[in-house]
Design a protein around this motif. Structure first.
Motif, PDB file in Angstrom:
ATOM      1  N   LEU A  47      56.732  -9.646 -34.049  1.00 17.54           N
ATOM      2  CA  LEU A  47      57.180 -10.096 -35.658  1.00 17.54           C
ATOM      3  C   LEU A  47      56.250 -11.327 -36.004  1.00 17.54           C
ATOM      4  O   LEU A  47      56.528 -12.464 -35.229  1.00 17.54           O
ATOM      5  CB  LEU A  47      58.537 -10.241 -36.119  1.00 17.54           C
ATOM      6  CG  LEU A  47      59.099 -10.546 -37.471  1.00 17.54           C
ATOM      7  CD1 LEU A  47      58.377  -9.469 -38.279  1.00 17.54           C
ATOM      8  CD2 LEU A  47      60.200 -11.221 -37.725  1.00 17.54           C
ATOM      9  N   VAL A  48      55.450 -11.223 -37.145  1.00 20.14           N
ATOM     10  CA  VAL A  48      54.783 -12.548 -37.618  1.00 20.14           C
ATOM     11  C   VAL A  48      55.478 -13.078 -38.688  1.00 20.14           C
ATOM     12  O   VAL A  48      55.810 -14.304 -38.884  1.00 20.14           O
ATOM     13  CB  VAL A  48      53.285 -12.007 -37.859  1.00 20.14           C
ATOM     14  CG1 VAL A  48      52.588 -13.208 -38.518  1.00 20.14           C
ATOM     15  CG2 VAL A  48      52.402 -11.502 -36.937  1.00 20.14           C
ATOM     16  N   ALA A  60      57.337 -16.290 -37.358  1.00 17.67           N
ATOM     17  CA  ALA A  60      57.839 -16.523 -35.810  1.00 17.67           C
ATOM     18  C   ALA A  60      57.274 -18.183 -36.059  1.00 17.67           C
ATOM     19  O   ALA A  60      56.334 -18.688 -36.609  1.00 17.67           O
ATOM     20  CB  ALA A  60      56.389 -15.948 -35.292  1.00 17.67           C
ATOM     21  N   ASP A  61      57.917 -18.848 -34.961  1.00 16.44           N
ATOM     22  CA  ASP A  61      57.564 -20.264 -34.753  1.00 16.44           C
ATOM     23  C   ASP A  61      55.944 -20.404 -34.505  1.00 16.44           C
ATOM     24  O   ASP A  61      55.567 -21.502 -34.954  1.00 16.44           O
ATOM     25  CB  ASP A  61      58.265 -20.658 -33.267  1.00 16.44           C
ATOM     26  CG  ASP A  61      59.702 -20.696 -33.589  1.00 16.44           C
ATOM     27  OD1 ASP A  61      60.635 -20.884 -32.722  1.00 16.44           O
ATOM     28  OD2 ASP A  61      60.266 -20.902 -34.876  1.00 16.44           O
ATOM     29  N   SER A  62      55.466 -19.559 -33.838  1.00 18.05           N
ATOM     30  CA  SER A  62      53.923 -19.670 -33.577  1.00 18.05           C
ATOM     31  C   SER A  62      53.105 -19.886 -34.882  1.00 18.05           C
ATOM     32  O   SER A  62      51.909 -20.375 -34.683  1.00 18.05           O
ATOM     33  CB  SER A  62      53.387 -18.739 -32.839  1.00 18.05           C
ATOM     34  OG  SER A  62      53.503 -17.488 -32.994  1.00 18.05           O
ATOM     35  N   VAL A  63      53.354 -19.264 -36.041  1.00 21.69           N
ATOM     36  CA  VAL A  63      52.740 -19.390 -37.299  1.00 21.69           C
ATOM     37  C   VAL A  63      53.396 -20.064 -38.465  1.00 21.69           C
ATOM     38  O   VAL A  63      52.489 -20.436 -39.484  1.00 21.69           O
ATOM     39  CB  VAL A  63      52.302 -17.815 -37.839  1.00 21.69           C
ATOM     40  CG1 VAL A  63      51.995 -17.043 -36.647  1.00 21.69           C
ATOM     41  CG2 VAL A  63      53.835 -17.319 -38.491  1.00 21.69           C
ATOM     42  N   ASP A  89      45.876 -16.046 -32.177  1.00 18.00           N
ATOM     43  CA  ASP A  89      46.210 -15.165 -33.327  1.00 18.00           C
ATOM     44  C   ASP A  89      45.451 -13.792 -33.381  1.00 18.00           C
ATOM     45  O   ASP A  89      45.763 -13.028 -34.100  1.00 18.00           O
ATOM     46  CB  ASP A  89      45.820 -15.855 -34.557  1.00 18.00           C
ATOM     47  CG  ASP A  89      46.471 -17.146 -34.860  1.00 18.00           C
ATOM     48  OD1 ASP A  89      46.233 -18.143 -35.280  1.00 18.00           O
ATOM     49  OD2 ASP A  89      47.838 -17.209 -34.550  1.00 18.00           O
ATOM     50  N   THR A  90      44.339 -13.774 -32.063  1.00 19.31           N
ATOM     51  CA  THR A  90      43.797 -12.439 -32.264  1.00 19.31           C
ATOM     52  C   THR A  90      44.565 -11.207 -31.784  1.00 19.31           C
ATOM     53  O   THR A  90      45.444 -11.385 -30.972  1.00 19.31           O
ATOM     54  CB  THR A  90      42.516 -12.858 -31.172  1.00 19.31           C
ATOM     55  OG1 THR A  90      41.532 -13.627 -31.821  1.00 19.31           O
ATOM     56  CG2 THR A  90      42.055 -11.266 -30.748  1.00 19.31           C
TER      57      THR A  90
END
Length: 115
Positions: A47-48, A60-63, A89-90
């Motif tokens: 999930l984004v 998501a924490d990464s974004v 992010d690819t």
């Protein structure tokens, strides 16, 4: 039958920006959520970002701090503004629509972050 039109993917350099858009059409019940998942090469789908009908969003924490999800009112349209893109992010980005009965998926759009 639900169809999606996804657009906005492509090749971008690190630090660049892209905006994904997705519009669903067809016969479906009221919309609970719309959002985006992604699947990096060789990895599982994750999930984004999601946006529910009440206006709440989750990331998501990464974004967090880099991506922004938005809906077009009550229309079955969702956007994903992606800033400060990184190589990680690819992925293929998939739009989804969640109703009380079904979870529908778009076909995906490729985002490649590379110099």
């Amino acid at each position: 039958h639900v169809q999606f039109v996804e657009s906005g993917g492509g090749l971008v350099q690190p630090g660049g920006s892209l905006t994904l858009s997705c519009t669903a059409s067809g016969s479906f019940a009221s919309i609970n959520d719309m959002g985006w998942y992604r699947q990096p090469p060789g990895k599982q789908r994750e999930l984004v970002a999601e946006a529910n009908s009440g206006g709440s969003t989750d990331y998501a924490d990464s974004v967090k701090g880099r991506f922004t999800i938005s809906r077009d009112g009550a229309k079955p349209t969702v956007y994903l503004q992606m800033n400060d893109l990184r190589s990680e992010d690819t992925a293929v980005y998939y739009c989804y629509l969640l109703t009380p009965l079904e979870h529908y998926w778009g076909r995906g759009t490729q985002v490649t972050v590379s110099s």
